[in-house]
Design an enzyme around this catalytic site. Structure first.
Site, PDB file in Angstrom:
ATOM      1  N   TYR A 141     -43.234  57.788  30.940  1.00  0.00           N
ATOM      2  CA  TYR A 141     -42.384  58.788  30.280  1.00  0.00           C
ATOM      3  C   TYR A 141     -42.870  59.092  28.860  1.00  0.00           C
ATOM      4  CZ  TYR A 141     -38.941  58.069  34.056  1.00  0.00           C
ATOM      5  OH  TYR A 141     -38.304  57.985  35.272  1.00  0.00           O
ATOM      6  N   LYS A 190     -46.572  47.584  40.515  1.00  0.00           N
ATOM      7  CA  LYS A 190     -47.361  48.115  41.643  1.00  0.00           C
ATOM      8  C   LYS A 190     -48.800  47.669  41.424  1.00  0.00           C
ATOM      9  CE  LYS A 190     -47.702  50.589  45.411  1.00  0.00           C
ATOM     10  NZ  LYS A 190     -47.141  50.116  46.693  1.00  0.00           N
ATOM     11  N   ASP A 222     -42.261  49.200  45.893  1.00  0.00           N
ATOM     12  CA  ASP A 222     -41.811  49.743  47.188  1.00  0.00           C
ATOM     13  C   ASP A 222     -41.014  48.691  47.951  1.00  0.00           C
ATOM     14  OD1 ASP A 222     -44.245  48.412  47.249  1.00  0.00           O
ATOM     15  OD2 ASP A 222     -45.224  49.765  48.660  1.00  0.00           O
ATOM     16  N   ASP A 246     -35.884  53.007  35.939  1.00  0.00           N
ATOM     17  CA  ASP A 246     -35.020  54.188  36.047  1.00  0.00           C
ATOM     18  C   ASP A 246     -34.608  54.383  37.509  1.00  0.00           C
ATOM     19  OD1 ASP A 246     -33.769  56.604  35.606  1.00  0.00           O
ATOM     20  OD2 ASP A 246     -35.594  57.726  35.131  1.00  0.00           O
ATOM     21  N   ASP A 250     -30.785  53.345  39.542  1.00  0.00           N
ATOM     22  CA  ASP A 250     -29.948  54.323  40.258  1.00  0.00           C
ATOM     23  C   ASP A 250     -29.687  53.821  41.678  1.00  0.00           C
ATOM     24  OD1 ASP A 250     -29.970  56.148  38.095  1.00  0.00           O
ATOM     25  OD2 ASP A 250     -30.148  57.866  39.446  1.00  0.00           O
TER      26      ASP A 250
END
Ligand code: NAI
Ligand code: COI
Ligand code: MG
Length: 359
Positions: A141, A190, A222, A246, A250
Site C-alpha cells: 500500500y 507468501k 492462501d 487487511d 475482513d
C-alpha cells in the site's frame, strides 16, 4: 485522570453516524468517571477533499498530534473514486504521518452472537479469540503505484517492499501481545513466491529468538485464509503485512457475525493511538440509520485500554456491548427473538448501560 483530548475524524458514508454513537458512549464514560472530555473535530477523506481540495489537510495532522488519541469513522465513496487525490490516500497518509505501524484487530465471538456466525458450532467449538496484528505503514500500500507503456501495452504496477527494521518492530509487537494472551504467534506470508515474504519470515524467526516462551508457526496466506474458516480456534495472534492483514481481518470479522463488530487500534512510535472500526464507509447503507455502531464503540474501549489505561471503563463498554446483544440488534446481526434497533437507538442504549454500569 482528569481530562482527555480526542481528535475526531468522522469521515464519509456511515462514518458520522457510527462515530456519533461512539461519542455518546465516550461521554457517558467521562461523565460517570469525572473526566473532562475535550473533543476536537478534523477533516479526513472525501469530506476533506470537498472542503479543502485534499484528503489529508495539514491542519488534520496538527490537530491529531495535539490530542491524546484519535477516533476515526471511515472514509471513501464513489463520488471521489475518479480523483487522483482519493479519500483512501488520506487514510494511509494519517497512519503514516502519525507513525502508526501496528494495527491490532481483535476478532472474537461474543457468546450471544454464536448463531450469527456462518460457522457451525462444531467449528467454533469453545469459542474464537484471534488478534490480527497487521503491519500498517509499509508493504504494497505504500510502495510506488504507477503505470508504464511497454510494446504499446499499458501496464499498471504496485511495489511491495519491507525492510528488516519494519518487520522486526511488528514482530516484536506481536510476540509481546502473545505473551499477554495464549503465547502463540502465526506469521502469515507468501514466502513460497515473494522475496519480501522470505525476508519477512527470516526476520520473524530471528526476532523469535528473544521470545522462546511464545510458540511460533508460519503459514502461507492462501492456507491461512482457508484455515480461518476451517478451524479458527487454532489461532491466537496472527502477524502479517499490510495487505494480507487487511484481507484476513475482513474475513475474520465474519466469524464474529458481521464486519460491523470488529474494532481496531493503530499504535506506533509515540504514545498517540488511532482507533477505528475495521470496516469502510459502507456507502450502500449510509444515511439509512441501519449501520452497526458496535465496532466503533468497541474501538473506544480499545482507546480507553491502550491510550488511557482505563481498564474498568473499557470493561464497562465491552459489558454494555454484550448486554446489547441480548437486548436488541442492528439489521446486520438481527435475530428473530430480538427487536431491531437503528444506529441511534443502539448508541442510546449503550450510553445508558455504560452509565449504569459505572454508577
Ligand atoms: N478504514 C476505512 O476508512 C476504509 C474505507 N474503505 C472504503 O469504503 C468504501 C466502501 O468499501 P467496501 O468495499 O464496500 O467496504 P465496507 O467495509 O465499507 O462495506 C462492505 C460491506 O459491509 C457492510 N458494512 C460495513 N460496515 C458496516 C456496519 N458498520 N454495519 C453494517 N454493515 C456494514 C456494507 O454495507 C457493505 O455491504 C470504499 O470507498 C473503500 O475504499 C474500505 C475499507 C476501510
Ligand atoms: C485504504 C485501505 C487500506 C483501507 C482498508 O481497507 C483498511 O485499512 O482496512
Ligand atoms: Mg480493509
Amino acid at each position: 485522570m482528569e481530562r482527555m483530548k480526542i481528535c475526531v475524524l468522522k469521515g464519509d458514508g456511515i462514518g458520522p453516524e457510527i462515530v456519533d454513537q461512539a461519542l455518546k458512549v465516550l461521554k457517558a464514560v467521562c461523565d460517570a468517571s469525572g473526566i473532562k472530555l475535550e473533543l476536537d473535530f478534523a477533516l479526513l477523506g472525501g469530506i476533506a477533499i470537498d472542503q479543502t481540495g485534499e484528503p489529508l489537510p495539514q491542519q488534520t495532522i496538527d490537530k491529531c498530534k495535539a490530542s491524546d488519541a484519535v477516533l476515526l469513522g471511515a472514509v471513501g465513496g464513489e463520488k471521489w473514486d475518479h480523483l487522483p487525490a482519493r479519500p483512501e490516500k488520506g487514510l494511509l497518509g494519517i497512519r503514516s504521518a502519525l507513525g502508526l505501524y501496528a494495527n491490532l484487530r481483535p476478532a472474537k465471538i461474543f457468546p450471544a452472537l454464536k448463531t450469527a456466525s456462518p460457522l457451525k458450532d462444531s467449528v467454533i467449538g469453545e469459542g474464537v479469540d484471534i488478534l490480527v496484528v497487521r503491519e500498517l505503514t509499509g508493504g504494497i500500500y505504500f510502495g510506488e503505484h504507477n503505470r508504464k507503456t511497454e510494446n504499446g501495452m499499458e501496464i499498471g504496477y504496485d511495489v511491495m517492499q519491507y525492510s528488516t527494521a519494519e518487520v522486526e518492530r511488528i514482530a516484536k509487537t506481536a510476540f509481546e501481545l502473545a505473551r499477554k494472551r495464549n503465547h502463540k504467534v502465526t506469521s502469515v506470508d507468501k514466502a513460497n513466491v515473494l522475496e519480501v515474504s522470505r525476508l519477512w519470515r527470516e526476520t520473524v524467526i530471528r526476532v523469535h529468538e528473544e521470545y522462546r516462551d511464545v510458540e511460533l508457526n508460519h503459514m502461507y496466506v492462501d492456507n491461512a485464509s482457508m484455515q480461518l474458516v476451517r478451524n479458527p480456534a487454532q489461532f491466537d495472534v496472527i502477524v502479517t503485512g499490510n495487505m494480507f492483514g487487511d484481507i484476513l481481518s475482513d474475513e475474520a470479522s465474519m466469524i464474529s457475525g458481521s464486519i460491523g463488530m470488529l474494532a481496531s487500534a493503530s499504535l506506533g512510535v509515540g504514545s498517540l493511538g488511532l482507533y477505528e472500526p475495521i470496516h469502510g464507509s459502507a456507502p450502500d447503507i449510509a444515511g439509512k440509520g441501519i449501520a452497526n455502531p458496535l465496532a466503533t464503540v468497541l474501538s473506544v474501549a480499545m482507546m480507553l485500554r491502550y491510550t488511557f489505561s482505563l481498564e474498568k471503563e473499557a470493561d464497562a463498554i465491552e459489558k454494555a456491548v454484550e448486554l446489547s446483544l441480548n437486548h436488541a440488534r442492528t439489521p446486520d446481526i438481527k435475530s428473530e427473538d430480538l427487536p431491531v434497533y437503528c444506529t441511534e437507538q443502539m448508541g442510546d442504549f449503550l450510553a445508558k448501560t455504560v452509565r449504569e454500569l459505572l454508577a
